[in-house]
Design a protein around this motif. Structure first.
Motif, PDB file in Angstrom:
ATOM      1  N   TYR A  18       0.824  -1.209   0.000  1.00 53.48           N
ATOM      2  CA  TYR A  18       0.000   0.000   0.000  1.00 53.48           C
ATOM      3  C   TYR A  18       0.858   1.258   0.000  1.00 53.48           C
ATOM      4  O   TYR A  18       0.553   2.233  -0.722  1.00 53.48           O
ATOM      5  CB  TYR A  18      -0.958   0.026   1.190  1.00 53.48           C
ATOM      6  N   ASP A  19       1.926   1.261   0.782  1.00 55.46           N
ATOM      7  CA  ASP A  19       2.764   2.459   0.872  1.00 55.46           C
ATOM      8  C   ASP A  19       3.447   2.779  -0.454  1.00 55.46           C
ATOM      9  O   ASP A  19       3.873   3.922  -0.671  1.00 55.46           O
ATOM     10  CB  ASP A  19       3.808   2.295   1.979  1.00 55.46           C
ATOM     11  N   LEU A  20       3.541   1.805  -1.341  1.00 54.20           N
ATOM     12  CA  LEU A  20       4.044   2.056  -2.691  1.00 54.20           C
ATOM     13  C   LEU A  20       2.942   2.527  -3.621  1.00 54.20           C
ATOM     14  O   LEU A  20       3.062   3.558  -4.277  1.00 54.20           O
ATOM     15  CB  LEU A  20       4.691   0.775  -3.240  1.00 54.20           C
ATOM     16  N   VAL A  21       1.838   1.803  -3.656  1.00 53.56           N
ATOM     17  CA  VAL A  21       0.832   2.058  -4.701  1.00 53.56           C
ATOM     18  C   VAL A  21      -0.064   3.257  -4.394  1.00 53.56           C
ATOM     19  O   VAL A  21      -0.755   3.746  -5.289  1.00 53.56           O
ATOM     20  CB  VAL A  21      -0.025   0.803  -4.962  1.00 53.56           C
ATOM     21  N   LYS A  22      -0.016   3.761  -3.184  1.00 44.93           N
ATOM     22  CA  LYS A  22      -0.850   4.928  -2.866  1.00 44.93           C
ATOM     23  C   LYS A  22      -0.453   6.146  -3.680  1.00 44.93           C
ATOM     24  O   LYS A  22      -1.214   7.121  -3.754  1.00 44.93           O
ATOM     25  CB  LYS A  22      -0.789   5.243  -1.370  1.00 44.93           C
TER      26      LYS A  22
END
Length: 200
Positions: A40-44
């Protein structure tokens, strides 16, 4: 086919696209909370209109939650979902506009100017939530995991079972884990560049 026009090296290209497949079986190796948070911390950071962020994710880890979900799936999806290490329900929050004043701070009025009508919000949430769902699947691949996204389910049943507020719309159910034995169907054909791209 050339890969040298891209900044990503060939191994990363393969990991994210060419060798990545929709998995139908998984090993029993668990998917950790740390892995999901890293995904999530990447794709956000993937782009959306007005920086809206309608995606909501329910991680189904418990046996009780899995039973509640499986009853709403098409028969062909039940067994693989019951056996997957982790299942994520991806949904769009149709009330995403309430967060726009903080997520789109240079024009906080966008909340009321563009998204006052429910029908407009739902259409925008579905489109931008689907974009975020696609980013999420690529993020799963970036973590060295396989994703098995599905749309064979009773959407109304899942919405009621897991959200119950009338404000969310399920977009996909995604099985996640390390691919197991005979995980892949044969690769289906893709359209070629000249079939898709025109220049004017």
């Amino acid at each position: 086919m050339t890969t040298d026009a891209l900044v990503l090296d060939a191994a990363a290209q393969d990991l994210l696209f060419r060798e990545a497949r929709t998995a139908n079986t998984f090993t029993d190796e668990p998917v950790t909370e740390e892995q999901v948070q890293a995904i999530y911390d990447l794709v956000k950071y993937g782009p959306t209109a007005f920086n809206q962020q309608p995606l909501r994710v329910v991680l189904v880890r418990s046996a009780e939650g899995r039973d509640r979900l499986v009853q709403h799936l098409a028969d062909g999806n039940k067994a693989k979902t019951a056996a997957a290490p982790l299942v994520a329900i991806l949904a769009a929050d149709n009330e995403f506009h309430e967060e726009l004043p903080t997520q789109f701070p240079h024009f906080p009025q966008a909340k009321d100017v563009f998204f006052a009508e429910r029908s407009v919000r739902e259409q925008s949430a579905r489109l931008n939530g689907a974009l975020q769902a696609a980013y999420f699947i690529i993020g799963v691949r970036a973590a060295g995991l396989a994703a098995g996204p599905m749309t064979g389910y009773d959407a109304e049943g899942i919405n009621k079972e897991f959200f119950g507020d009338g404000e969310h719309s399920v977009l996909a159910v995604v099985n996640i884990g390390k691919p197991g034995e005979d995980a892949w169907f044969p690769r289906s054909p893709r359209l070629e560049y000249d079939q898709v791209v025109t220049t004017v």
